[in-house]
Design a protein around this motif. Structure first.
Motif, short mmCIF file in Angstrom:
data_model
loop_
_atom_site.label_atom_id
_atom_site.label_comp_id
_atom_site.label_asym_id
_atom_site.label_seq_id
_atom_site.Cartn_x
_atom_site.Cartn_y
_atom_site.Cartn_z
N ARG B 115 61.67 -11.77 -39.81
CA ARG B 115 60.70 -10.76 -39.42
C ARG B 115 59.42 -10.96 -40.21
O ARG B 115 59.43 -11.54 -41.29
CB ARG B 115 61.23 -9.36 -39.63
CG ARG B 115 61.43 -9.03 -41.10
CD ARG B 115 61.85 -7.59 -41.26
NE ARG B 115 62.33 -7.39 -42.62
CZ ARG B 115 63.39 -6.65 -42.92
NH1 ARG B 115 64.08 -6.08 -41.98
NH2 ARG B 115 63.73 -6.48 -44.16
N VAL B 116 58.38 -10.47 -39.65
CA VAL B 116 57.09 -10.57 -40.31
C VAL B 116 56.83 -9.27 -41.04
O VAL B 116 56.81 -8.21 -40.44
CB VAL B 116 55.97 -10.84 -39.30
CG1 VAL B 116 54.62 -10.88 -40.01
CG2 VAL B 116 56.23 -12.15 -38.59
N CYS B 117 56.71 -9.37 -42.34
CA CYS B 117 56.35 -8.19 -43.11
C CYS B 117 54.85 -8.00 -43.05
O CYS B 117 54.09 -8.95 -43.18
CB CYS B 117 56.78 -8.36 -44.57
SG CYS B 117 58.54 -8.62 -44.75
N GLN B 118 54.44 -6.77 -42.86
CA GLN B 118 53.01 -6.51 -42.79
C GLN B 118 52.42 -6.49 -44.19
O GLN B 118 53.10 -6.21 -45.16
CB GLN B 118 52.76 -5.15 -42.15
CG GLN B 118 53.23 -5.10 -40.72
CD GLN B 118 53.11 -3.73 -40.12
OE1 GLN B 118 52.89 -2.76 -40.83
NE2 GLN B 118 53.25 -3.66 -38.82
N ALA B 119 51.14 -6.80 -44.22
CA ALA B 119 50.44 -6.66 -45.50
C ALA B 119 50.42 -5.19 -45.87
O ALA B 119 50.47 -4.32 -45.00
CB ALA B 119 49.03 -7.20 -45.38
N VAL B 120 50.36 -4.92 -47.15
CA VAL B 120 50.40 -3.53 -47.60
C VAL B 120 48.98 -2.96 -47.59
O VAL B 120 48.13 -3.44 -48.32
CB VAL B 120 50.98 -3.44 -49.02
CG1 VAL B 120 50.95 -2.01 -49.51
CG2 VAL B 120 52.40 -3.97 -49.01
N PRO B 121 48.72 -1.96 -46.76
CA PRO B 121 47.36 -1.48 -46.63
C PRO B 121 47.02 -0.31 -47.56
O PRO B 121 45.89 0.10 -47.66
CB PRO B 121 47.30 -0.99 -45.18
CG PRO B 121 48.69 -0.51 -44.92
CD PRO B 121 49.61 -1.32 -45.79
N VAL B 122 48.03 0.23 -48.22
CA VAL B 122 47.82 1.46 -48.98
C VAL B 122 47.88 1.17 -50.47
O VAL B 122 48.33 0.11 -50.88
CB VAL B 122 48.87 2.52 -48.60
CG1 VAL B 122 48.60 3.08 -47.23
CG2 VAL B 122 50.24 1.91 -48.64
N PRO B 123 47.45 2.12 -51.28
CA PRO B 123 47.44 1.88 -52.72
C PRO B 123 48.83 1.49 -53.22
O PRO B 123 49.83 1.95 -52.71
CB PRO B 123 47.02 3.22 -53.31
CG PRO B 123 46.33 3.93 -52.22
CD PRO B 123 46.94 3.45 -50.94
N ARG B 124 48.83 0.64 -54.26
CA ARG B 124 50.10 0.11 -54.75
C ARG B 124 50.76 1.05 -55.75
O ARG B 124 51.83 0.77 -56.23
CB ARG B 124 49.86 -1.24 -55.43
CG ARG B 124 49.34 -2.30 -54.48
CD ARG B 124 48.75 -3.46 -55.25
NE ARG B 124 49.73 -4.00 -56.19
CZ ARG B 124 50.58 -4.96 -55.88
NH1 ARG B 124 50.59 -5.47 -54.69
NH2 ARG B 124 51.45 -5.41 -56.78
N ALA B 125 50.08 2.12 -56.05
CA ALA B 125 50.59 3.02 -57.08
C ALA B 125 52.03 3.42 -56.80
O ALA B 125 52.39 3.73 -55.67
CB ALA B 125 49.74 4.27 -57.14
N ALA B 126 52.86 3.38 -57.78
CA ALA B 126 54.24 3.82 -57.61
C ALA B 126 54.53 4.87 -58.66
O ALA B 126 54.45 4.61 -59.85
CB ALA B 126 55.19 2.65 -57.78
#
Lengths: 414, 134
Positions: B115-126
């Protein structure tokens, strides 16, 4: 070229170079139910465990469910409306039913199939049918049970300790600093293999921490590694960051692809011995060009393997990387998961063929390790040997088993 | 068998003797099982017949749009050709159908998903926890 003329020979790393003992260990650490029970509580319940990629939950509402096998926990990893990645036990707050059946998906609301209690992506309880019958429950104060979660270089880690003894950053330490900039996020296409294996998790991990067996067990399946100069694959530039470690493995510069199908795949798709499909990325985008991956410029670079204690390894090739995990499911059972990440998916039928060929070849190498480590475990349980010998060239076995023992003895780093 | 179903595209009729063994298989796991179940002589015959045709097969198939399903005859040709990803391991690497050291009829449970994982568009904050969920 022989060993004495190899100018890089000084970077080969032996156990004595790193001051590692543990030359002899007891065999029963692989077969004892008591040891396994202690490992569960003192290692798997205490350390940070890598469970996936942040990109698997790209958008608000995306979730994945992951089983944490040694702890028999199902974890829900979900991105909230606020963009924050959180993790929860997949357990309804009402009477403990499993909340989500799907292994992944997208939702605004998790609704329990039993009595339809519902929970938001932040874990908070949203609705209770017939709430008037639950005067003892304040909906705004209950929710899904959280699990400590954090992210390193796009990888999601969980920690199941009540209060983690270290933050993820502390746990990964200098290892995390050094390898934190490898651009894993550029690799979006995933090929996953899962194998259930009757062996102890450490038997399989051991096989991934030494390449001494490659010219023997993998004589036919990995001829592209062992060279005349380094026939037993002593590691170059092996580094210890307790409890983690890493090493470089070279390829054999004299190897040429033999076999007409292999030659076709290599010629037609640009695939190479580094188990990658050439995706046309410029040399500067190769993972091996990252300073931390091959700082000494060791020639004939094949891969660097980063071992994230205790059960995860990241195999860093040029144009791909592979996450391998040995999840214990009992003293004699392992779920092995291999996730190969490529920069982009196949864009032609030819490339699909090339990818399937690469995948079959990788699976067969792993199958040899699986066959050997399961017969090793059966044999070990017979009590036929009482102790193991870890060679000077098996320094990462010595290191890792010293770390395991340190956790079991409550003298772990940090 | 079913003449229509087993029809390969024009120019590839010579591969028809292998349609029964390889033409129905869709998945990685099915192909691996089939490889282990066939005698070496059958694998070698398949290898000898299909390997020289690889350039022509993919030159032909890649004239079709990759993002649309192949017509039935071409899809059949592709499935047959994909058998070679397994057969080549037996013929070129091991000289036997199964992986060495594995018991006969070795069946490693393998699941492959792509599967193709999408790029992460939102802040990386965890943040580990949130207010209100406790």
């Amino acid at each position: 070229m022989n060993q004495t003329t190899d100018p890089w020979a000084k970077h080969r790393t032996l156990a004595r170079d790193r001051g590692l003992g543990s030359a002899v260990v007891d065999a029963d650490r692989y077969t004892s139910a008591d040891v396994y029970a202690a490992e569960r509580e003192k290692i798997f319940r205490r350390v940070w465990l890598l469970v996936g990629r942040e990109s698997e939950v790209s958008n608000p509402g995306d979730f994945i469910k992951r089983e944490i096998y040694p702890l028999e926990v199902e974890a829900l990893i979900v991105r909230g409306k606020d963009g924050v990645v959180r993790a929860f036990h997949n357990t309804c707050a009402h009477r403990g039913s499993a909340l989500v059946e799907a292994s992944e998906g997208t939702t605004n609301l998790f609704v329990c199939p039993y009595h339809a209690w519902s929970f938001g992506t932040d874990g908070g309880c949203k609705a209770i049918p017939g709430a008037e019958y639950f005067p003892q429950v304040d909906k705004d104060k209950i929710g899904l049970t959280p699990i400590h979660a954090d992210i390193w270089n796009g990888f999601v880690f969980l920690n199941f300790d009540e209060t983690p003894r270290q933050t993820l950053r502390e746990y990964l330490g200098d290892f995390g600093e050094l390898y934190g900039e490898i651009p894993f996020g550029d690799f979006r296409h995933l090929v996953e293999m899962t194998m259930d294996i009757d062996t102890n998790w450490k038997c399989l991990l051991d096989a991934s921490l030494e390449s001494y067996h490659v010219p023997f067990l993998h004589r036919k399946s990995l001829p592209m590694i062992s060279s005349t100069a380094n026939p037993l694959n002593v590691y170059y530039d092996a580094q210890l960051w307790p409890p983690h470690s890493s090493f470089i493995l070279q390829s054999n510069p004299d190897w040429v692809p033999n076999g007409r199908v292999l030659q076709f795949v290599y010629a037609a798709t640009g695939a190479n011995m580094r188990r990658t499909l050439d995706d046309g990325a410029p040399p500067s985008a190769k993972l091996s060009s990252a300073e931390a991956v091959n700082p000494l410029g060791i020639p004939n670079f094949f891969l660097r393997v980063l071992t994230v204690f205790p059960l995860t390894q990241l195999y860093v090739f040029d144009d791909s990387y592979n996450v391998q995990q040995v999840w214990p499911m009992g003293v004699g059972k392992v779920r092995f998961v291999s996730r190969f990440y490529f920069r982009s998916p196949p864009a032609s039928y030819l490339e699909r063929f090339g990818e399937a060929h690469l995948t079959a070849s990788g699976r067969d190498v792993l199958s040899e390790d699986v066959a050997m480590t399961s017969s090793q475990f059966r044999s070990l349980r017979s009590g036929g040997v009482k102790r193991f010998y870890f060679g000077e060239n098996e320094l990462l076995l010595r290191h890792t088993h010293e770390m395991i023992q340190a956790y079991l003895d409550d003298r772990a780093p940090g | 068998v079913n003449g229509r179903k087993s029809a390969l595209p024009g120019g590839f009729e010579d591969l028809a003797p292998f349609v029964a063994e390889w033409g129905e298989l869709e998945s990685f796991e099915e192909r691996y099982r089939r490889r282990q179940s066939l005698p070496m002589a059958r694998l070698s015959a398949f290898y000898d017949a299909v390997t020289p045709r690889l350039p022509a097969i993919f030159e032909y198939l890649d004239r079709f749009a990759f993002d649309e399903p192949l017509p039935p005859a071409e899809a059949l040709l592709f499935r047959v050709a994909m058998g070679l990803t397994e057969v080549a391991q037996a013929v070129e690497v091991f000289g036997q159908p199964a992986v060495p050291h594995a018991p006969l009829d070795h069946c490693v449970p393998v699941r492959v998903t792509t599967r193709v994982c999408q790029a992460v568009p939102v802040p990386r904050a965890a943040k580990p926890f949130l207010g209100g969920a406790r």
